[in-house]
Design an enzyme around this catalytic site. Sequence first.
Site, mmCIF file in Angstrom:
data_model
loop_
_atom_site.group_PDB
_atom_site.id
_atom_site.type_symbol
_atom_site.label_atom_id
_atom_site.label_comp_id
_atom_site.label_asym_id
_atom_site.label_seq_id
_atom_site.Cartn_x
_atom_site.Cartn_y
_atom_site.Cartn_z
ATOM 1 N N HIS A 138 0.784 -1.241 0.000
ATOM 2 C CA HIS A 138 0.000 0.000 0.000
ATOM 3 C C HIS A 138 0.814 1.289 0.000
ATOM 4 O O HIS A 138 0.232 2.368 -0.016
ATOM 5 C CB HIS A 138 -0.951 0.011 1.206
ATOM 6 C CG HIS A 138 -0.254 -0.101 2.539
ATOM 7 N ND1 HIS A 138 -0.907 0.074 3.730
ATOM 8 C CD2 HIS A 138 1.040 -0.383 2.873
ATOM 9 C CE1 HIS A 138 -0.066 -0.092 4.741
ATOM 10 N NE2 HIS A 138 1.116 -0.373 4.230
ATOM 11 N N HIS A 139 2.146 1.205 0.046
ATOM 12 C CA HIS A 139 2.949 2.437 0.123
ATOM 13 C C HIS A 139 3.393 2.970 -1.240
ATOM 14 O O HIS A 139 3.740 4.148 -1.349
ATOM 15 C CB HIS A 139 4.200 2.200 0.975
ATOM 16 C CG HIS A 139 3.921 1.983 2.424
ATOM 17 N ND1 HIS A 139 3.180 2.848 3.189
ATOM 18 C CD2 HIS A 139 4.296 0.962 3.254
ATOM 19 C CE1 HIS A 139 3.104 2.394 4.430
ATOM 20 N NE2 HIS A 139 3.764 1.244 4.492
ATOM 21 N N ALA A 140 3.427 2.132 -2.255
ATOM 22 C CA ALA A 140 3.974 2.538 -3.555
ATOM 23 C C ALA A 140 3.184 3.711 -4.129
ATOM 24 O O ALA A 140 1.955 3.742 -4.075
ATOM 25 C CB ALA A 140 3.969 1.371 -4.527
#
Length: 540
Positions: A138-140
Site C-alpha cells: 500500500h505504500h507505492a
Amino acid sequence: MTAEPKKRINYFYDHALGIFTHGTNHPMKPFRVRMTHNLVMNYGLCKKMEIFRPKPSTIDELTQFHTDDYINFLGKVTPSNMETCIKDCTRFNVGDDCPAFDGLLEYCRRATGGSLEGAARLNQGLCDIAVNWAGGLHHAKKQEASGFCYVNDIVVAILELLRYHKRVLYIDIDIHHGDGVEEAFYTTDRVMTLSFHNFGEYFPGTGDIHDIGIGKGKYHSVNFPLREGVDDKTYKSVFEPVVSHVVEWYKPSVIVLQCGADSLSGDRLGCFNLSSKGHADCVRFVKKFNIPMLVLGGGGYTIRNVSRAWAYETGVIIGQEIGPELPPNNSDNDYFGPEYTLDVHPSNMENKNTREYLEKIMITIFENLDRSRHAPSVQMQDIPGKNNAPDEIHEDEDDPDERISQQHCDKHIVPDNEYEDSSDEESIYNSIIPAEYGPSKYVRSYRHKIIKNRSQKNILRKLDSTVKYPDIIYPQNNNNGQFSMEVIDEVIMVEANSSKTDGIVATYPVHDKVYSLKPRRNGSIRSYYGQVGSSKWTVT
C-alpha cells in the site's frame, strides 16, 4: 447485518513469489506467503475454496496507475547496474528501503496479478471473496517506491473494481498508514479509504485525523491514528463502530481489506499488541456485511507470525476454525518454535491508548462524516473494454490415460458433507458442481488448481511430454545445468540453474512427494532422475 450465507471463495497463490528476495538482511521476506500457503494446504482449507495460479499482470495493467518511465526503470534496474543509474534511483526512490534485486519487475507483476484477477472475478460475480496474501503493498506511489513497496497492487485492483462498482471502500489494518492508496484516491468520492495505524514519529508519518480528502474527495479519507500498545479489546472497541458507521454512511458495493500483519504483537518493525485472533476479528467483522470483498496481505516482518495470522484468517474467511495445534505434516513447523502452535499471543506491553483519546478520535470521525452528504450518486456508463482483450479460455489438454480430465478436476470444491478423500476416481466427483465454480472466459489467466489422485504413471508421462502446458517450460536433454525438484503442497516445482534456463521451469501436480531431480550422465546422454515416494524413476 443480515444472516451470513455460504460464500464462494477464490484464493490466489503463485509459488514463484517465494523465490524472490530483497536481500539477506532486509525485513521483507516474500517467503512468508509460501509459509502461509503451506499451512492453508495442510489444514485442508483448500477443499472449501478455488485455488488459482494468477497470470502475472501486464505492463499495460501496471501503467494504468504508475508512469511508463517508472515501470520501465523497474524492469531495467539490477543490483549490478545501480551505480550507473544513480540519478534514476534517486528519482524513483530505489535504494536502501526499496533495494533493486534480480527479477524486481517480475516480482511486482506476479504480486499484482493475484489482486487484479481477484478484482476481475468479483466484477463478474464469479466469487464473493477473493484472497491474495501476496498483495496489499500500500505504500507505492505513482512514480516512486516506498516502504518496501514498488507497485501498488491495491490501486491497480481498485481501478479494475471501479469499472463495475459505483463505490469502493478500502479498509487498512496494517500498522503503517496506507498512504499510497489514500494519495491515489484523495480527490474522488468513488473510493473511501479507512486506515487504522500508528501515528507520530513512525513511517510514513502521514494519516493525521485531519487528513480527510479534498475536492470531491473531501470526507472520503478517514484516518484513525492509534498509539503504541493497542490490544485486542481496544482495537475492537474502535474498529467495529467506525467500520459500521462508514459502511452505513457510504454504502459500498465492494470492500478491499488490507490485512497487514505488522500490527501483531512481537512484529519486528511494529509496536502494536494484537493477537492473531484479535487481528482476525477484523476480517470476521467485515465479512459479516455480506458485501463482495477483496482480501489482501501487506506488511508483516516476523514471518512465523505473519503466516500464522494469514492462515487463521483464511480459515475465518471460509468459515472453518483451525488450530491451535499445527498440522503434523507441515514442512515449516520448525519455524514456529518454541510454542509450535498457530496462535500469536499478546505481550505485557503498555497500552498508551486512553479511553478519552479514542472517544475523541471517534467523535471527530463521525462529525466529519455527518458534515457531508451520504453515499455519492454516480452516473454509470457503458463499461469500457480492457486495454488488453482477455485471453481465450485456457482449456487443459485432457490426458487420454485419465478418466477424469484436468478441467473437471479444476471445477471441484469439496462439499461440506464430504469428510474423507476417496481413492476411487469414479466416485470422487459425485456432487453437482455449479457452473459458476468453473473456469470463466471473463478471466484472463490460466487457472492452475491444486489437485490429487494423479497416478505415478501420469506424472512420468507429463515429465516427458512434448505437449506444451500454459506457462510451463519442460526440461530438455540439452540443458546443461543442475535441476532440483521439490514438492510444495502436492505440486512438483522443477527449478534450473544453468546458462540456458533459470528459475522455475516446470510444475506438475502429484499425489506422492518428490524429493529431488538431479542430472545423470551416461556417455553423451544426459537424463534426470528423482524419487517419487519409494519408487525411483528416470526421465530421458
